[in-house]
Design an enzyme around this catalytic site. Structure first.
Site, PDB file in Angstrom:
ATOM      1  N   SER A 138       0.751  -1.337   0.145  1.00 54.46           N
ATOM      2  CA  SER A 138      -0.471   0.502   0.299  1.00 54.46           C
ATOM      3  C   SER A 138       0.450   1.158  -0.149  1.00 54.46           C
ATOM      4  CB  SER A 138      -0.941  -0.084   0.962  1.00 54.46           C
ATOM      5  OG  SER A 138      -0.084  -0.059   2.614  1.00 54.46           O
TER       6      SER A 138
ATOM      7  N   HIS B 131       1.649   4.809   4.045  1.00 47.80           N
ATOM      8  CA  HIS B 131       1.442   5.672   3.415  1.00 47.80           C
ATOM      9  C   HIS B 131       1.526   6.813   2.611  1.00 47.80           C
ATOM     10  CE1 HIS B 131      -2.401   2.726   4.377  1.00 47.80           C
ATOM     11  NE2 HIS B 131      -0.711   1.765   3.857  1.00 47.80           N
TER      12      HIS B 131
END
Length: 275
Positions: free
Chosen positions: A198, A251
């Protein structure tokens, strides 16, 4: 409404209409038999839509139209999609070696986890500042089915878009830079217990966002609605209100590094063009 053209592929036609919606343009589908489709657009948008239609007819299977359907498309349609094969095997074969390799390695590692090899495999791939290879390997580690499915969908889709419009070297550079920075960001602020693609996915998102902003004359690599959704997801992760734990700093590190990569690449391209 002005007739723009016709198509014998209802699924592709719906994707094009959904893409127009994502760009703030008005289009409609008309069909008498549910399979042969006529595409019409409003008079005020006709000249804006013409170049988009030309791009669509050159590559109706581009993932940007599927993305648009996911974000703005309706689940109700009178068109007949029967017999329209997803052809997933052919689509996967069409991906680059990097896109395929990252996807396959992630799946193999996850399956190995399920078969009982978690402790030994994760200890080898876990981030360790003393071993440079492990600065990248956490991107290949996933801890649940939803984790790996979510990440691979975005990795394959965004990565393929970037390669087709910006070249294979762009995706290679993005993968290594965003994997590196996202891993270090998470390690320095939280610790070594993390994993997942991610951070890289947010890096690709950041790249697509800035690249499209700096190159408005080119087709958008990702729709604004998807950018909005992913940014909201990022904020919810930091607010700690989701049902799953997330590597929030990975992230954010990935997003910022992807944005910086796009801006730097744009400066390099302009300098190279001017010289």
């Amino acid at each position: 409404m002005i007739e723009l053209g016709s198509l014998n592929n209802p699924r592709a036609a719906q994707g094009f209409i959904d893409y127009l919606k994502s760009q703030g343009l008005d289009g409609q589908l008309h069909s008498t038999d549910g399979s042969h489709v006529i595409i019409s657009v409003s008079e005020e948008h006709f000249h804006q839509v013409q170049p988009l239609w030309a791009e669509f007819t050159q590559n109706p299977g581009h993932s940007r139209y599927q993305q648009a359907s996911w974000s703005v498309g309706s689940t109700q349609s009178p068109l007949k999609y029967q017999g329209q094969s997803l052809n997933l095997k052919a689509r996967f074969k069409a991906l680059s070696w990097l896109n395929q390799s990252v996807s396959v390695l992630s799946i193999v590692i996850y399956i190995a986890f399920l078969l009982g090899g978690f402790e030994s495999i994760y200890s080898a791939l876990q981030f360790n500042p003393s071993y440079p290879l492990t600065w990248f390997t956490p991107a290949l580690v996933h801890f649940s089915a939803i984790h790996i499915v979510f990440n691979l969908i975005w990795w394959i889709s965004l990565g393929d878009n970037i390669e087709k419009q910006c070249g294979k070297l762009s995706l290679i550079g993005l993968f290594f830079i965003t994997a590196l920075i996202s891993s270090w960001a998470q390690y320095l602020i939280v610790g070594p217990n993390f994993g997942g693609l991610s951070g890289v996915v947010y890096g690709l998102l950041g790249y697509c966002w800035i690249h499209s902003f700096l190159n408005p004359e080119k087709p958008a690599l990702v729709s604004t609605s998807i950018i909005g959704f992913m940014l909201v997801w990022l904020v919810l992760g930091f607010a700690d209100v989701l049902f799953i734990g997330m590597a929030n700093w990975a992230h954010l590190g990935g997003l910022v590094s992807g944005m910086a990569f796009a801006y730097t690449a744009q400066l390099f391209t302009k300098k190279h063009t001017s010289s």
